[in-house]
Write an enzyme that holds these catalytic residues in place. Structure first.
Site, PDB file in Angstrom:
ATOM      1  N   ARG A 216     -40.424  52.219  23.438  1.00 47.45           N
ATOM      2  CA  ARG A 216     -39.037  51.160  23.027  1.00 47.45           C
ATOM      3  C   ARG A 216     -39.276  49.867  23.702  1.00 47.45           C
ATOM      4  NH1 ARG A 216     -34.229  54.629  24.934  1.00 47.45           N
ATOM      5  NH2 ARG A 216     -33.997  53.745  26.899  1.00 47.45           N
ATOM      6  N   GLY A 217     -38.449  49.178  23.559  1.00 46.18           N
ATOM      7  CA  GLY A 217     -37.895  48.085  24.189  1.00 46.18           C
ATOM      8  C   GLY A 217     -39.186  47.020  24.750  1.00 46.18           C
ATOM      9  N   LYS A 294     -24.409  52.000  40.020  1.00 48.13           N
ATOM     10  CA  LYS A 294     -23.014  52.321  40.631  1.00 48.13           C
ATOM     11  C   LYS A 294     -22.633  51.521  41.944  1.00 48.13           C
ATOM     12  CE  LYS A 294     -20.778  56.057  39.039  1.00 48.13           C
ATOM     13  NZ  LYS A 294     -19.745  55.972  38.180  1.00 48.13           N
ATOM     14  N   TYR A 352     -31.494  50.050  42.125  1.00 43.53           N
ATOM     15  CA  TYR A 352     -32.353  49.352  41.246  1.00 43.53           C
ATOM     16  C   TYR A 352     -32.961  48.197  41.907  1.00 43.53           C
ATOM     17  CZ  TYR A 352     -33.827  47.320  36.836  1.00 43.53           C
ATOM     18  OH  TYR A 352     -34.861  46.465  35.775  1.00 43.53           O
TER      19      TYR A 352
HETATM   20  P1  NAI Z   1     -35.611  50.955  28.273  1.00 46.32           P
HETATM   21  O1  NAI Z   1     -34.750  51.735  28.512  1.00 46.32           O
HETATM   22  O2  NAI Z   1     -35.431  50.259  26.730  1.00 46.32           O
HETATM   23  O3  NAI Z   1     -37.222  51.385  27.926  1.00 46.32           O
HETATM   24  C1  NAI Z   1     -37.903  52.026  29.084  1.00 46.32           C
HETATM   25  C2  NAI Z   1     -38.671  53.172  28.526  1.00 46.32           C
HETATM   26  O4  NAI Z   1     -39.311  53.939  29.747  1.00 46.32           O
HETATM   27  C3  NAI Z   1     -38.113  53.988  27.856  1.00 46.32           C
HETATM   28  O5  NAI Z   1     -38.995  54.387  26.552  1.00 46.32           O
HETATM   29  C4  NAI Z   1     -38.194  55.376  28.598  1.00 46.32           C
HETATM   30  O6  NAI Z   1     -38.351  56.650  28.029  1.00 46.32           O
HETATM   31  C5  NAI Z   1     -39.289  54.910  29.209  1.00 46.32           C
HETATM   32  N1  NAI Z   1     -39.159  55.890  30.776  1.00 46.32           N
HETATM   33  C6  NAI Z   1     -38.203  56.129  31.522  1.00 46.32           C
HETATM   34  N2  NAI Z   1     -38.336  56.884  32.513  1.00 46.32           N
HETATM   35  C7  NAI Z   1     -39.879  57.295  32.227  1.00 46.32           C
HETATM   36  C8  NAI Z   1     -40.721  58.392  33.022  1.00 46.32           C
HETATM   37  N3  NAI Z   1     -40.099  58.986  34.281  1.00 46.32           N
HETATM   38  N4  NAI Z   1     -42.240  58.290  32.532  1.00 46.32           N
HETATM   39  C9  NAI Z   1     -42.411  57.798  31.397  1.00 46.32           C
HETATM   40  N5  NAI Z   1     -41.677  56.951  30.669  1.00 46.32           N
HETATM   41  C10 NAI Z   1     -40.238  56.825  31.230  1.00 46.32           C
HETATM   42  O7  NAI Z   1     -36.003  49.757  29.196  1.00 46.32           O
HETATM   43  P2  NAI Z   1     -36.533  48.049  28.837  1.00 46.32           P
HETATM   44  O8  NAI Z   1     -35.349  47.282  28.672  1.00 46.32           O
HETATM   45  O9  NAI Z   1     -37.461  48.113  27.894  1.00 46.32           O
HETATM   46  O10 NAI Z   1     -37.145  47.823  30.412  1.00 46.32           O
HETATM   47  C11 NAI Z   1     -38.647  48.000  30.555  1.00 46.32           C
HETATM   48  C12 NAI Z   1     -38.916  47.713  32.006  1.00 46.32           C
HETATM   49  O11 NAI Z   1     -38.254  46.230  32.167  1.00 46.32           O
HETATM   50  C13 NAI Z   1     -37.926  48.433  32.926  1.00 46.32           C
HETATM   51  O12 NAI Z   1     -39.013  48.580  33.933  1.00 46.32           O
HETATM   52  C14 NAI Z   1     -36.874  47.576  33.405  1.00 46.32           C
HETATM   53  O13 NAI Z   1     -36.199  48.068  34.474  1.00 46.32           O
HETATM   54  C15 NAI Z   1     -37.459  46.273  33.246  1.00 46.32           C
HETATM   55  N6  NAI Z   1     -36.449  45.012  33.177  1.00 46.32           N
HETATM   56  C16 NAI Z   1     -35.960  45.005  31.907  1.00 46.32           C
HETATM   57  C17 NAI Z   1     -34.743  43.950  31.977  1.00 46.32           C
HETATM   58  C18 NAI Z   1     -34.011  43.821  30.681  1.00 46.32           C
HETATM   59  O14 NAI Z   1     -33.228  42.949  30.632  1.00 46.32           O
HETATM   60  N7  NAI Z   1     -34.109  44.864  29.506  1.00 46.32           N
HETATM   61  C19 NAI Z   1     -34.711  43.121  32.924  1.00 46.32           C
HETATM   62  C20 NAI Z   1     -35.580  43.256  34.061  1.00 46.32           C
HETATM   63  C21 NAI Z   1     -36.428  44.134  34.146  1.00 46.32           C
END
Ligand code: NAI
Length: 446
Positions: A216-217, A294, A352
């Site tokens: 996702r995302g 937190k 983080y």
């Molecule tokens: P999200 O939470 O929507 O998606 C993250 C995905 O990673 C999920 O599908 C989850 O199941 C998977 N995941 C989590 N732990 C895992 C593990 N141990 N093994 C395999 N898969 C795992 O997050 P989003 O927003 O799509 O973020 C993606 C990346 O972008 C992350 O690294 C996040 O820190 C980074 N990010 C996001 C920002 C935002 O504004 N959304 C801003 C800056 C960085």
């Protein structure tokens, strides 16, 4: 997530109200569509040195309407200011002011790109001052642009020519809609390596890529963009996201690998899966990440440890396995997702920010190892991106975070994905150990 305010003020009565009340006026950004022109009008190349002439000749071969002088009242798609030979701050005024005279003619979604040299490689204080001056000027200029126009810069290490493949590839990225949410940023080109892809709409043709957190995302957006650009895909996510992962794998004609990236054998399983399906692995995208926010005074060990484990320790361990594998040897490229929180810090995110700053440290220190095997490693640091993660932020904080950047809106997952696809391509071979922010020029941070 929908940004209703941006939709409301993008046209008609909404635009008039925002203008009258002095409210932010974000516009729909010019995003990449295959086959569309590189820029929304002629590209003006400014600068008088041989580097500017050579670059202008090169761009003519791209089917771009190149100008060396602005025509009165003509709308420009982009202005490229070549300042690779400045040797003293007093030399900046004339070319920079000449560019200023063209700014009123910049089309909506237009681009300003400076091409200069890294200040850190200058021995003379005056040369270093002039080069660093370009960076300060561009960062301020980017904040003055409107209507979705952006300003970014290329920094060439000494010895790299303005027409070297890495420079041309990065210039193409900055001019195109692929860089819609990249603003006020610099990319350093260290070597003459790399080359433009035969088909600029499919720069990853035939390359084998793994994307973690792809259910996702942002991860799902990365999978779609890499597929569009020609890559064959292996998508990784935790077993609990199995259904979404399978659906994504179907959509992009890839395969799904249910795997917690913190498990001890994660690196081996990724390699094994890629080799069984495709015979090798070329591109590793570390996108999976979690937040457990937190204030530090209330932070427990589980919250701290889980964020460090997923966001950085897993990447370190997987990279170690990849670097030892004979199946990761054909111009291998790694792209990691960091965050602007790792640069500027963010209240409630000590864990983080430590993990994401760690990603940047890892990328810098791994660059020589990747270079030795003909590859590269870079990071993308997103700012506020519209995803499930940011939808959970309370309304008032979310609105603030969204508007406090030069483009006055949050980015879309595809904006991060476009930057990752560019850095994953062989065209970016001259770029190694760098961090590219995709943040619309956040007001916070460097
Ligand atoms: P999200 O939470 O929507 O998606 C993250 C995905 O990673 C999920 O599908 C989850 O199941 C998977 N995941 C989590 N732990 C895992 C593990 N141990 N093994 C395999 N898969 C795992 O997050 P989003 O927003 O799509 O973020 C993606 C990346 O972008 C992350 O690294 C996040 O820190 C980074 N990010 C996001 C920002 C935002 O504004 N959304 C801003 C800056 C960085």
């Amino acid at each position: 997530m929908t940004d209703r305010y941006t939709q409301f003020v993008d046209h008609g009565i909404g635009r008039d109200i925002a203008k009258r009340l002095g409210l932010p006026q974000p516009v729909a950004l010019r995003r990449y569509q295959p086959g569309e022109p590189l820029a929304p009008g002629p590209v003006l190349i400014q600068g008088t040195g041989p580097g500017a002439d050579a670059l202008a000749r090169e761009l003519l071969g791209w089917n771009v309407d190149v100008r060396r002088h602005a025509e009165p009242k003509e709308k420009l798609g982009a202005v490229v200011l070549v300042l690779d030979d400045v040797a003293h701050p007093s030399e900046l005024g004339r070319p920079v002011l000449a560019m200023g005279a063209s700014l009123r003619d910049l089309a909506a979604g237009g681009r300003i790109v400076t091409i200069s040299r890294t200040a850190s490689s200058a021995e003379s204080p005056a040369v270093a001052a002039a080069r660093q001056g370009v960076e300060g000027m561009l960062r301020s200029l980017a904040r003055e642009l409107r209507a979705g126009a952006t300003g970014n810069g290329l920094l060439l290490r000494d010895g790299v020519e303005t027409t070297s493949p890495g420079v041309l590839a990065a210039l193409r990225f900055f001019l195109s809609g692929r860089s819609a949410f990249v603003d006020g940023q610099f990319l350093t080109i260290s070597t003459d390596d790399g080359g433009l892809p035969g088909n600029p709409d499919r720069p990853l043709d035939g390359r084998v890529a793994v994307v973690t957190g792809a259910a996702r995302g942002i991860g799902a957006a990365i999978a779609r963009v890499l597929r569009r650009d020609g890559a064959k895909l292996v998508l990784v996510d935790v077993p609990a996201s199995g259904d979404h992962l399978a659906a994504m794998a179907n959509e992009v004609h890839g395969t799904a690998l249910q795997l917690d990236i913190t498990s001890q054998d994660a690196g081996e399983r990724i390699i094994r899966h890629a080799v069984e399906r495709h015979g090798r692995l070329d591109i590793m995208v570390h996108n999976a990440g979690i937040t457990r926010d937190k204030l530090l005074a209330n932070m427990d060990g589980a919250k701290w440890d889980s964020v460090i484990a997923v966001n950085i320790s897993a990447q370190l361990a997987i990279n170690e396995v990849l670097l030892q594998s004979d199946h990761f040897r054909e111009s291998p490229r790694i792209v990691s997702v960091a965050s602007t929180s790792g640069i500027a810090g963010n209240r409630g995110q000590t864990n983080y920010s430590a993990s994401k700053a760690g990603v940047m440290g890892m990328v810098r220190a791994s660059a020589p190892q990747l270079q030795k095997i003909g590859g590269g490693i870079n990071a993308v640091a997103p700012g506020f991106i519209e995803t499930d993660m940011t939808a959970r932020i309370p309304f008032a904080t979310r609105e603030m975070a969204r508007r406090l950047n030069s483009l006055q809106q949050g980015g879309q997952p595809v904006d991060v994905a476009e930057a990752i696809s560019f850095l994953a391509s062989n065209a970016a071979a001259g770029i190694n150990g760098e961090v590219l922010r995709v943040c619309g020029q956040n007001l916070v941070g460097a």
